[in-house]
Design a protein around this motif. Structure first.
Motif, PDB file in Angstrom:
ATOM      1  N   SER A 143       0.192   5.875  -0.147  1.00  0.00           N
ATOM      2  CA  SER A 143      -0.826   6.931  -0.128  1.00  0.00           C
ATOM      3  C   SER A 143      -0.743   7.817  -1.362  1.00  0.00           C
ATOM      4  O   SER A 143      -1.746   8.099  -2.004  1.00  0.00           O
ATOM      5  CB  SER A 143      -0.685   7.761   1.148  1.00  0.00           C
ATOM      6  N   PHE A 151      20.154  15.103   5.845  1.00  0.00           N
ATOM      7  CA  PHE A 151      19.566  14.893   4.507  1.00  0.00           C
ATOM      8  C   PHE A 151      20.740  14.986   3.528  1.00  0.00           C
ATOM      9  O   PHE A 151      21.072  16.054   3.045  1.00  0.00           O
ATOM     10  CB  PHE A 151      18.510  15.982   4.288  1.00  0.00           C
ATOM     11  N   THR A 182       2.325  15.509  -2.633  1.00  0.00           N
ATOM     12  CA  THR A 182       2.584  14.324  -1.804  1.00  0.00           C
ATOM     13  C   THR A 182       1.514  14.219  -0.717  1.00  0.00           C
ATOM     14  O   THR A 182       0.927  15.222  -0.308  1.00  0.00           O
ATOM     15  CB  THR A 182       3.975  14.383  -1.117  1.00  0.00           C
ATOM     16  N   LEU A 205      -3.765   4.362  -2.636  1.00  0.00           N
ATOM     17  CA  LEU A 205      -4.877   4.914  -1.836  1.00  0.00           C
ATOM     18  C   LEU A 205      -5.177   6.372  -2.189  1.00  0.00           C
ATOM     19  O   LEU A 205      -5.907   7.048  -1.478  1.00  0.00           O
ATOM     20  CB  LEU A 205      -4.538   4.786  -0.346  1.00  0.00           C
ATOM     21  N   LEU A 260       3.630   8.299   7.959  1.00  0.00           N
ATOM     22  CA  LEU A 260       3.958   6.882   8.196  1.00  0.00           C
ATOM     23  C   LEU A 260       5.457   6.627   8.051  1.00  0.00           C
ATOM     24  O   LEU A 260       5.974   5.645   8.571  1.00  0.00           O
ATOM     25  CB  LEU A 260       3.159   5.979   7.263  1.00  0.00           C
ATOM     26  N   GLU A 261       6.151   7.497   7.338  1.00  0.00           N
ATOM     27  CA  GLU A 261       7.613   7.408   7.261  1.00  0.00           C
ATOM     28  C   GLU A 261       8.276   8.233   8.370  1.00  0.00           C
ATOM     29  O   GLU A 261       9.489   8.289   8.456  1.00  0.00           O
ATOM     30  CB  GLU A 261       8.098   7.922   5.897  1.00  0.00           C
ATOM     31  N   GLY A 290       1.189   9.326   3.999  1.00  0.00           N
ATOM     32  CA  GLY A 290       2.389   8.547   3.627  1.00  0.00           C
ATOM     33  C   GLY A 290       3.612   9.119   4.315  1.00  0.00           C
ATOM     34  O   GLY A 290       4.463   8.389   4.826  1.00  0.00           O
ATOM     35  N   MET A 349      15.631  21.517  -8.217  1.00  0.00           N
ATOM     36  CA  MET A 349      16.428  20.303  -8.457  1.00  0.00           C
ATOM     37  C   MET A 349      16.506  20.052  -9.968  1.00  0.00           C
ATOM     38  O   MET A 349      17.573  19.726 -10.500  1.00  0.00           O
ATOM     39  CB  MET A 349      15.708  19.157  -7.745  1.00  0.00           C
ATOM     40  N   ALA A 370      -6.251   8.676   3.649  1.00  0.00           N
ATOM     41  CA  ALA A 370      -4.840   8.446   3.302  1.00  0.00           C
ATOM     42  C   ALA A 370      -4.370   9.258   2.095  1.00  0.00           C
ATOM     43  O   ALA A 370      -3.226   9.702   2.043  1.00  0.00           O
ATOM     44  CB  ALA A 370      -4.607   6.962   3.044  1.00  0.00           C
ATOM     45  N   PRO A 423       0.814  -1.225   0.000  1.00  0.00           N
ATOM     46  CA  PRO A 423       0.000   0.000   0.000  1.00  0.00           C
ATOM     47  C   PRO A 423       0.842   1.268   0.000  1.00  0.00           C
ATOM     48  O   PRO A 423       1.927   1.290   0.580  1.00  0.00           O
ATOM     49  CB  PRO A 423      -0.761  -0.100   1.330  1.00  0.00           C
ATOM     50  N   ARG A 483       9.138  -4.844   4.745  1.00  0.00           N
ATOM     51  CA  ARG A 483       9.238  -3.405   5.023  1.00  0.00           C
ATOM     52  C   ARG A 483       9.303  -3.191   6.540  1.00  0.00           C
ATOM     53  O   ARG A 483       8.369  -3.484   7.261  1.00  0.00           O
ATOM     54  CB  ARG A 483       8.048  -2.671   4.419  1.00  0.00           C
ATOM     55  N   GLY A 502       9.267  19.838   2.529  1.00  0.00           N
ATOM     56  CA  GLY A 502       9.860  20.509   1.374  1.00  0.00           C
ATOM     57  C   GLY A 502       9.641  19.706   0.104  1.00  0.00           C
ATOM     58  O   GLY A 502      10.127  20.064  -0.955  1.00  0.00           O
ATOM     59  N   SER A 503       8.918  18.589   0.192  1.00  0.00           N
ATOM     60  CA  SER A 503       8.656  17.796  -1.009  1.00  0.00           C
ATOM     61  C   SER A 503       7.470  18.405  -1.753  1.00  0.00           C
ATOM     62  O   SER A 503       6.987  19.486  -1.407  1.00  0.00           O
ATOM     63  CB  SER A 503       8.398  16.337  -0.609  1.00  0.00           C
ATOM     64  N   ARG A 554      15.184   6.488   8.899  1.00  0.00           N
ATOM     65  CA  ARG A 554      14.245   6.024   7.869  1.00  0.00           C
ATOM     66  C   ARG A 554      15.130   5.471   6.775  1.00  0.00           C
ATOM     67  O   ARG A 554      16.214   6.011   6.542  1.00  0.00           O
ATOM     68  CB  ARG A 554      13.490   7.275   7.423  1.00  0.00           C
TER      69      ARG A 554
HETATM   70  C1  LIG Z   1      13.346  17.429  -3.568  1.00  0.00           C
HETATM   71  C2  LIG Z   1      12.754  16.562  -2.507  1.00  0.00           C
HETATM   72  C3  LIG Z   1      12.449  17.111  -1.277  1.00  0.00           C
HETATM   73  C4  LIG Z   1      11.919  16.310  -0.255  1.00  0.00           C
HETATM   74  N1  LIG Z   1      11.656  16.897   0.943  1.00  0.00           N
HETATM   75  C5  LIG Z   1      11.198  16.138   1.957  1.00  0.00           C
HETATM   76  C6  LIG Z   1      10.961  16.720   3.246  1.00  0.00           C
HETATM   77  O1  LIG Z   1      11.106  17.930   3.451  1.00  0.00           O
HETATM   78  N2  LIG Z   1      10.543  15.901   4.233  1.00  0.00           N
HETATM   79  C7  LIG Z   1      10.323  14.582   4.033  1.00  0.00           C
HETATM   80  O2  LIG Z   1       9.929  13.875   4.975  1.00  0.00           O
HETATM   81  N3  LIG Z   1      10.519  14.014   2.838  1.00  0.00           N
HETATM   82  C8  LIG Z   1      10.945  14.748   1.784  1.00  0.00           C
HETATM   83  N4  LIG Z   1      11.137  14.165   0.551  1.00  0.00           N
HETATM   84  C9  LIG Z   1      10.893  12.703   0.392  1.00  0.00           C
HETATM   85  C10 LIG Z   1       9.442  12.284  -0.050  1.00  0.00           C
HETATM   86  O3  LIG Z   1       9.099  12.836  -1.292  1.00  0.00           O
HETATM   87  C11 LIG Z   1       8.376  12.633   1.003  1.00  0.00           C
HETATM   88  O4  LIG Z   1       8.711  12.071   2.248  1.00  0.00           O
HETATM   89  C12 LIG Z   1       6.972  12.173   0.634  1.00  0.00           C
HETATM   90  O5  LIG Z   1       6.015  12.764   1.473  1.00  0.00           O
HETATM   91  C13 LIG Z   1       6.786  10.649   0.729  1.00  0.00           C
HETATM   92  O6  LIG Z   1       5.885  10.243  -0.247  1.00  0.00           O
HETATM   93  P1  LIG Z   1       4.335   9.963  -0.016  1.00  0.00           P
HETATM   94  O7  LIG Z   1       3.784  11.006   0.883  1.00  0.00           O
HETATM   95  O8  LIG Z   1       3.763   9.816  -1.378  1.00  0.00           O
HETATM   96  O9  LIG Z   1       4.365   8.596   0.761  1.00  0.00           O
HETATM   97  P2  LIG Z   1       4.066   7.159   0.158  1.00  0.00           P
HETATM   98  O10 LIG Z   1       5.043   6.845  -0.911  1.00  0.00           O
HETATM   99  O11 LIG Z   1       2.637   7.049  -0.177  1.00  0.00           O
HETATM  100  O12 LIG Z   1       4.338   6.247   1.433  1.00  0.00           O
HETATM  101  C14 LIG Z   1       5.529   6.212   2.131  1.00  0.00           C
HETATM  102  C15 LIG Z   1       5.703   4.823   2.767  1.00  0.00           C
HETATM  103  O13 LIG Z   1       4.656   4.543   3.703  1.00  0.00           O
HETATM  104  C16 LIG Z   1       3.890   3.386   3.340  1.00  0.00           C
HETATM  105  N5  LIG Z   1       2.476   3.783   3.320  1.00  0.00           N
HETATM  106  C17 LIG Z   1       2.030   4.930   2.766  1.00  0.00           C
HETATM  107  N6  LIG Z   1       0.707   5.040   2.936  1.00  0.00           N
HETATM  108  C18 LIG Z   1       0.305   3.930   3.584  1.00  0.00           C
HETATM  109  C19 LIG Z   1      -0.959   3.512   4.068  1.00  0.00           C
HETATM  110  N7  LIG Z   1      -2.042   4.278   3.900  1.00  0.00           N
HETATM  111  N8  LIG Z   1      -1.038   2.332   4.725  1.00  0.00           N
HETATM  112  C20 LIG Z   1       0.072   1.583   4.929  1.00  0.00           C
HETATM  113  N9  LIG Z   1       1.310   1.948   4.507  1.00  0.00           N
HETATM  114  C21 LIG Z   1       1.419   3.116   3.840  1.00  0.00           C
HETATM  115  C22 LIG Z   1       4.321   3.036   1.918  1.00  0.00           C
HETATM  116  O14 LIG Z   1       4.346   1.644   1.732  1.00  0.00           O
HETATM  117  C23 LIG Z   1       5.677   3.689   1.754  1.00  0.00           C
HETATM  118  O15 LIG Z   1       6.685   2.779   2.092  1.00  0.00           O
HETATM  119  C24 LIG Z   1      11.677  14.932  -0.494  1.00  0.00           C
HETATM  120  C25 LIG Z   1      11.958  14.394  -1.737  1.00  0.00           C
HETATM  121  C26 LIG Z   1      12.500  15.201  -2.746  1.00  0.00           C
HETATM  122  C27 LIG Z   1      12.807  14.596  -4.091  1.00  0.00           C
END
Ligand SMILES: Cc1cc2nc3c(=O)[nH]c(=O)nc-3n(C[C@H](O)[C@H](O)[C@H](O)COP(=O)(O)OP(=O)(O)OC[C@H]3O[C@@H](n4cnc5c(N)ncnc54)[C@H](O)[C@@H]3O)c2cc1C
Length: 490
Positions: free
Chosen positions: A63, A412, A132, A85, A139-140, A136, A342, A105, A61, A486, A127-128, A448
């Protein structure tokens, strides 16, 4: 029968069309995917868990699937069905009395920020990308700007691998149709064991909703200070002292000035220059003024530039676009600025298309995220370890430190690389592995980690921490269908 046909009632992308879901900005090797399920509601999530158990199908899964640097949408296990999701994206309730929001989610940072626009509340942003998901990232246990979003988690709704649906904190005592006047959900620990921590960085269930505490929108000052490498250690220690004594609000970002977000005129080469950012939030303007004076006096000996940016200022006052973005971040407004800057490193214009996993012109992104103590001498030591590895492998690293809590920074560390150059990809992956292994030798572990390094940290048969996680897994997800491997032994 095709696997996706087993999940007949749930919208699905079949295995042939799901190939593009393997693309990822770090160029991790693809995994075999069985398709992508797109549940629309809680009922469909429960159904899919039941079918996956009956037919022994592994599911992964996510988000919004933008876990860039850690694997994007890629599962650890081959032959997995993705569960996307992102269509479950309702904001269920904004409760102004008890100051919380309940979101599904798939809700994005942008959606939540827009929904809070006309309220007195905000939720910190990363900052992403603005697209996003909030869940998710929580959860990280991701890092956010000017406040720590993860500390705002008050409750979760989780469909476990064993089919049970659990609500954590105080949430399970209430019914959905209870009056919002009565629903006090902002005590995260609840009664009995506090399970909120159990479902972040784990694989016991699918999280369908969360409750987040809302923060009040406040006026403040962003403290922007600049120093050179020789004073970095002292600067970090002064900022730590500011947090402890309440001069600043407890959140800090320290970044090398050649970072794509802050570099001026394409100067990406490290020149030993550093920027520190934090916030001053006195209870009254007079107190803020006193705190500002105190900060100025203590920083002067180590910083050659100090500025205080009003968070209500006309943003046009600042020529550097990053400072306009910072004011937005302070106010809980996300953007795509990090992705755009970037991309600009190699002259790529994203033209509003932020599907960076699929875009091979976008630079590759390999990242290590150690938990670094908030201590000047350790910060400098970790930097020197990274520098030594980078020089040896002939790659160009970038450094940032953002607060995870009062004692800990997210280090980072990144390298950017050409995704179409096999040697560059190999070196970036080698760099990542070496950084993790070398930091471990000096007692620094990631907060992480990515799909390639997971095995190294979790498959430790002698460690009763991971054995206990495995025991929990066998009860909460007995058929090991959810994200095998995981943050859990395979
Ligand atoms: C330029 C750049 C800047 C960034 N800046 C930041 C920053 O400031 N801070 C930061 O934290 N990260 C940053 N990131 C990293 C990343 O992009 C973010 O953390 C982003 O929010 C994670 O992706 P997501 O929210 O789509 O999570 P997802 O990819 O959806 O999920 C993350 C993890 O949690 C699990 N998961 C997600 N949802 C669920 C669910 N509902 N149930 C069970 N398991 C689940 C997934 O299996 C996955 O392993 C950056 C990346 C880049 C390229």
């Amino acid at each position: 029968m095709q696997t996706e046909q087993l999940f007949a009632d749930i919208p699905c992308i079949d295995s042939k069309e799901s190939d593009s879901f393997q693309s990822n900005i770090t160029e991790y090797k693809p995994k075999t995917l069985l398709g992508v399920l797109r549940p629309q509601n809680l009922k469909q999530v429960k159904e899919l868990i039941k079918t996956a158990n009956n037919k022994q199908v592994k599911i992964y899964p996510y988000s919004s699937g933008m876990n860039w640097g850690q694997g994007s949408k890629l599962p650890l296990a081959d032959e997995s069905m993705l569960v996307d999701l992102s269509q479950m994206n309702r904001i269920i309730e904004i409760n102004e009395k008890y100051k919380y929001v309940i979101i599904e989610a798939g809700v994005t940072q942008e959606q939540l920020s827009n929904a809070l626009k006309n309220t007195c509340f905000k939720v910190p942003v990363t900052g992403s990308s603005a697209q996003t998901s909030v869940v998710g990232n929580i959860l990280e246990r991701g890092a956010t700007g000017f406040n720590i979003r993860n500390s705002l988690l008050m409750g979760m709704e989780v469909v476990l691998g064993n089919g049970k649906t659990v609500r954590t904190g105080m949430w399970h005592f209430f019914k959905d149709d209870d009056s919002s006047e009565n629903k006090f959900l902002t005590y995260s620990k609840g009664l009995g064991p506090d399970l909120n921590g159990l479902f972040a960085q784990s694989n016991f269930g699918i999280i369908t909703k969360v409750i987040l505490k809302l923060l009040p929108k406040k006026e403040g000052l962003i403290l922007h200070a600049e120093a050179t490498e020789k004073d970095l250690s002292s600067l970090v220690d002064i900022l730590y002292d500011f947090n402890q004594t309440g001069i600043t609000n407890g959140w800090n970002l320290i970044t090398n000035k050649n970072d794509p977000r802050t570099a001026v005129n394409g100067q990406y080469k490290y020149a030993g220059e550093w920027i520190a950012l934090t916030a001053i939030e006195g209870a009254t303007p007079e107190i803020t003024e006193l705190l500002k004076k105190e900060a100025l006096q203590k920083l002067k000996p180590v910083c050659h530039f100090i500025d205080f940016i009003s968070t209500t200022t006309e943003q046009d006052k600042y020529n550097n676009p990053y400072f306009k973005i910072l004011i937005d971040v302070y106010n809980g407004i996300p953007s795509n600025y990090s992705l755009e800057t970037m991309a600009q490193m190699t002259g790529v214009n994203l033209n509003g298309n932020y599907s960076i996993d699929e875009n091979k012109e976008m630079v590759g992104f390999s990242v290590a995220l150690p938990a670094v103590p908030f201590d000047g001498s350790t910060v400098v030591k970790v930097n020197s370890v990274i520098k030594e590895i980078s020089v040896r492998l002939n790659v160009h690293p970038f450094y940032n430190f953002g607060s995870l809590d009062s004692e800990t920074f997210e280090g980072f560390y990144r390298v950017y690389f050409s995704r179409t150059d096999e040697t560059a990809v190999r070196l970036a992956h080698e760099w990542n592995k070496e950084v993790h292994l070398t930091l471990e030798n000096i007692g620094i572990f990631p907060y992480r980690t990515n799909i390639d390094r997971m095995d190294h940290y979790v498959n430790r048969k002698e460690d009763d921490f991971w054995n206990t996680i495995k025991d929990l897994k066998s009860v909460l997800d007995p058929n090991n269908i959810i994200a095998p491997g995981r943050y859990c032994m395979m």
